[in-house]
Design an enzyme around this catalytic site. Structure first.
Site, PDB file in Angstrom:
ATOM      1  N   ASP A  54       0.807  -1.224   0.000  1.00 32.44           N
ATOM      2  CA  ASP A  54       0.000   0.000   0.000  1.00 32.44           C
ATOM      3  C   ASP A  54       0.837   1.268   0.000  1.00 32.44           C
ATOM      4  OD1 ASP A  54      -2.681  -0.251  -0.137  1.00 32.44           O
ATOM      5  OD2 ASP A  54      -2.966  -0.718   1.982  1.00 32.44           O
TER       6      ASP A  54
HETATM    7  C1  BGC Z   1      -2.759  -3.329   4.660  1.00 30.52           C
HETATM    8  C2  BGC Z   1      -2.594  -4.310   3.521  1.00 30.52           C
HETATM    9  C3  BGC Z   1      -1.302  -4.068   2.807  1.00 30.52           C
HETATM   10  C4  BGC Z   1      -0.142  -4.040   3.792  1.00 30.52           C
HETATM   11  C5  BGC Z   1       1.167  -3.708   3.134  1.00 30.52           C
HETATM   12  C6  BGC Z   1      -1.547  -3.349   5.554  1.00 30.52           C
HETATM   13  O1  BGC Z   1      -1.639  -2.364   6.496  1.00 30.52           O
HETATM   14  O2  BGC Z   1      -3.908  -3.698   5.398  1.00 30.52           O
HETATM   15  O3  BGC Z   1      -3.667  -4.218   2.627  1.00 30.52           O
HETATM   16  O4  BGC Z   1      -1.134  -5.103   1.881  1.00 30.52           O
HETATM   17  O5  BGC Z   1      -0.382  -3.097   4.805  1.00 30.52           O
HETATM   18  O6  BGC Z   1       1.239  -2.420   2.705  1.00 30.52           O
END
Ligand code: BGC
Length: 812
Positions: A483
């Site tokens: 993200d």
């Molecule tokens: C989110 C995920 C994401 C991960 C890595 C988490 O906080 O819920 O959707 O894949 O972070 O960024």
């Protein structure tokens, strides 16, 4: 250093000191009513939605930390104490907290008085029960007072901490006998209220926080408790609470139980009132009547335990490794159920008011619980798919209560569509239920444009096909699984959201990781097409997958010793030896290899060797190296974190199992297990003073090598790590993997793992699987027999209706 121990027989973690490095919590509730409860009785409760229907108030960012909860104060003479030590923090003669599966039990004692609290949420009722058992362990009579305390939240937890100009005037309560009714906003647009009651006559009560706590006091020294006398206050605005006073006398050796019930009650719109402004209490009284004796509470507790016995018996292992047994049979599956219920909404690190259900998060969580609750997994898939757009993209998040997509975050996370294929395929492999593919499912919740689920999957697949960049790799959009890799964002001002600022997609920034996902889930989509008799579509899908595989193995995807991570919006490589920082990322190494890319041509092993060489630490594998030491506007949030934290070179536990699975794909059981072990709570328990989060469940992130607190865990409980580690250990290392044709047994274990047994419910059958490891074989099934009959390969052919399968597997 440990702060407790596992009691596997009772499926409990026993915490032996209240001074754990962080609050160590548990979840109560299976269906609609939930509570978070810490090892010192902190926490809060809500009905269905942690933001909109919060029953009790909790202060994140509190000081000291974790100081609101469901507390009992005991006052004997001048001494005041709590069975869970907090909030008074009076030194106790003994303290113990047992976090069990759906319940927690606290025992504290002082001067020969023992107080035990058993807290749980019954399987099908909207309340939490706290049974307080008081025992006089001395030879003389004891007289003392007990005070209960909860602070009400004014329902909407977000508004509750912001809208003081209104909220300080709305609080209302009623009190009848031993029951306190919290009815704020009931007179206007709500048809629900909350109750807190005890099954014994009370001496007094308080419902005004100021009366109970006192203007210059806190929960650590509430004035009314210190005075030994509640004041029968009736809250009017300000902060309503519920506190009971019980005056108790116990003869030598005597024990008494008090049953406290915190409940959520709804009335039909046309039957809200008993008389003018007096709430209809019938359903509340009916709820209380269900738990007003010890026998009834015992029965409800037994039902809860039976519920969990049922769930946790679906996959069990018996091996020589206690830690593996304990994680597989108890804690890992338990955490998978918690992520099913909570997604990323309410933990001690997720405030319950922030994120709704994540599209990709929920699809991945499903991989870990589909075998436990297939019917609910089916519904979850339909709910998720209903938030997809017609072009195959999807809302990144949705609200469980409304099931509608969240427009504030919108769409454009280009990995999302493929996770829907992953979840659906896992569901069908598990259940054999192909009918789900024919179910009509709306797009963006609009029934008028509903299409069969299979059409949704096709659009997921085609979204990737139709959104490719200059290298023929998938466009990344706002971000992919990571993200924080925001390649189209270019944010320079504080306060701009890395996830929603800038265009939702640029024509250049690409993701190699999504390419790996496309290979894995594109093939699973093709299998579904075949099962539906759509052979041409299956062939088309496989052609597309093969094209992608070629791109991944070409110079565009392969960096020489590992897979490139992405291309930024200028077309520059991310995660390449050409970069100064962030030369290698974990995600494409794990996912491309687990998808089988480069297994035959050698890139797979090479990529995993590079991971070991460059990203491995004692506490797990870091997400990238070298860490970003400056902010890269063209990369986004990933470079915003100080080195070693979160996505900037932290150990993101979620993707460690991808590497472990990848190692099983190339047949290296020792290394697969080493990766599994490094983040496994049953192992990290030994270093709890470094790791700090709960030693019975996974956390999202462990600080990487560049961080000051290398090895320290953060964000425990709500993480996709739970599902992926369960998939890894159960389906790849122990190797019992559901396929469309039947269960496959193809373990990949360490050389010294030894023989083991798995009992697995699969569709209508129970499989008793006995695996013999000959010598130090790590992978390879030499012989497989089912009920004495030899079977070729490693798939146990599924026979409709058959109840028992006795399976012998010899590795060699
Ligand atoms: C989110 C995920 C994401 C991960 C890595 C988490 O906080 O819920 O959707 O894949 O972070 O960024």
């Amino acid at each position: 250093m440990k702060f407790g121990y596992f009691d596997d027989e009772h499926r409990e973690y026993v915490i032996t000191t209240p001074k754990t490095p962080l609050p160590w919590i548990n979840y109560l509730g299976c269906n609609e009513f939930f509570s978070l409860i810490s090892n010192t009785c902190g926490g809060y409760s809500f009905y269905k939605d942690a933001k909109l229907l919060r029953l009790t108030r909790y202060r994140y960012n509190d000081m000291p930390y974790d100081c609101n909860g469901k507390y009992f104060y005991i006052k004997e003479g001048d001494k005041v104490w709590n069975p869970g030590w907090k909030p008074m923090q009076t030194d106790l003669d003994s303290y113990e907290c047992r976090h069990g599966i759906g319940y927690s039990r606290f025992t504290g004692s002082l001067n020969g008085l023992k107080a035990q609290v058993l807290s749980f949420v019954p399987v099908n009722d909207t309340c939490e029960i706290s049974r307080l058992t008081l025992t006089n362990e001395t030879s003389v009579e004891k007289t003392f007072s007990v005070f209960s305390y909860v602070e009400w939240c004014l329902w909407n937890a977000d508004d509750d901490m912001k809208n003081f100009q209104r909220n300080l005037s709305t609080g209302e309560v009623e009190v009848v006998g031993s029951t306190i009714f919290h009815k704020t906003e009931y007179r206007e647009r709500r048809n629900h209220y909350a109750i807190y009651s005890v099954n014994a006559p009370i001496t007094a009560f308080d419902t005004s926080r100021d009366n109970f706590i006192g203007a210059y006091h806190s929960q650590m020294n509430p004035e009314a408790v210190l005075n030994g006398k509640l004041t029968n206050s009736m809250a009017s605005g300000w902060s309503p609470i519920a506190a009971h006073q019980l005056d108790v006398t116990l003869k030598a050796g005597e024990s008494k139980d008090f049953i406290f019930v915190l409940g959520y009650v709804e009335n039909p719109e046309n039957n809200k009132w008993e008389s003018h402004n007096v709430i209809n209490k019938k359903p509340a009284n009916a709820l209380l009547a269900k738990f007003d004796t010890n026998e009834k509470v015992d029965a409800a507790f037994a039902e809860l335990n039976a519920y969990w016995d049922g769930l946790l018996s679906k996959y069990t292992v018996e091996s020589a490794n206690d830690k593996v047994n304990r994680m597989v049979n108890i804690w890992n599956q338990y955490q998978c159920m918690v992520t099913f219920n909570m997604s990323r909404s309410a933990s001690y690190y997720e405030s319950g008011i922030g994120r709704g259900m994540g599209f990709r998060d929920s699809c991945q969580d499903l991989l870990g619980f589909v075998h436990l609750i297939p019917d609910r997994a089916r519904q979850r898939i339909i709910d998720i798919a209903s938030t997809q757009f017609q072009d195959g993209s999807a809302y990144h998040q949705y609200q469980l209560l409304t099931k509608k997509g969240n427009s504030d975050i919108g769409s454009g996370f280009n990995d999302d569509p493929l996770w829907l294929i992953a979840g659906t395929s896992a569901y069908i492999r598990e259940t054999g239920d192909m009918t789900i593919l024919d179910q009509m499912v709306p797009f963006d919740n609009d029934e008028s444009v509903a299409q069969p689920l299979m059409e949704h999957l096709k659009r997921s697949f085609d979204y990737i096909v139709n959104h490719r960049g200059p290298h023929n790799l998938p466009l990344i959009g706002r971000a992919d699984w990571n993200d924080c890799l925001n390649l189209n964002c270019h944010s320079t001002q504080p306060g701009e959201s890395f996830q929603t600022f800038g265009p939702s997609e640029g024509p250049v920034a690409e993701s190699v990781f999504i390419g790996g996902m496309f290979v894995k889930y594109g093939l699973e989509y093709a299998d579904l097409c075949d099962l539906q008799g759509k052979t041409e579509e299956a062939a088309r899908a496989r052609r597309e997958v093969e094209e992608m595989r070629k791109v991944l193995l070409s110079d565009a995807g392969w960096d020489g010793k590992w897979f490139v991570r992405a291309y930024d919006s200028y077309g520059n490589k991310v995660g390449s030896h050409e970069c100064e920082e962030g030369q290698i990322y974990i995600e494409p190494q794990g996912f491309c290899v687990l998808a089988g890319v480069g297994v035959e041509t050698g890139e797979a092993k090479q990529a995993l060797d590079s991971v070991k060489e460059r990203l491995d630490t004692d506490y797990g594998i870091m997400i990238l190296q070298p860490a970003y030491t400056v902010y890269h506007e063209e990369l986004g949030e990933v470079s915003s974190y100080p080195p070693g934290y979160k996505e900037n070179a932290g150990i993101f536990c979620h993707n460690n199992p991808w590497v472990s699975i990848a190692e099983t794909v190339v047949g290296r059981g020792d290394r697969a297990f080493e990766v599994y072990r490094k983040t496994c709570p049953a192992y990290t328990e030994e270093i709890s003073e470094i790791h700090r989060t709960e030693p019975y469940i996974y956390c999202q992130m462990v600080a990487g090598r560049d961080a000051k607190f290398h090895g320290e865990g953060k964000n425990s409980w709500l993480t996709g790590t739970a599902a992926w580690t369960f998939v890894n250990i159960s389906q790849y290392i122990l190797g019992v993997y559901p396929t469309h044709k039947g269960l496959s047994v193809d373990p990949c274990i360490p050389a010294d793992f030894g023989d083991f047994k798995v009992t697995r419910q699969f569709r209508e059958g129970t499989y008793f699987i006995d695996v013999k490891q000959t010598g130090s074989t790590q992978k390879g099934v030499k012989e497989l027999t089912v009920d004495g009959q030899k079977v070729d390969g490693h798939i146990i052919p599924y026979e409709k209706g058959k109840k028992e399968y006795h399976v012998q597997v010899v590795l060699g």
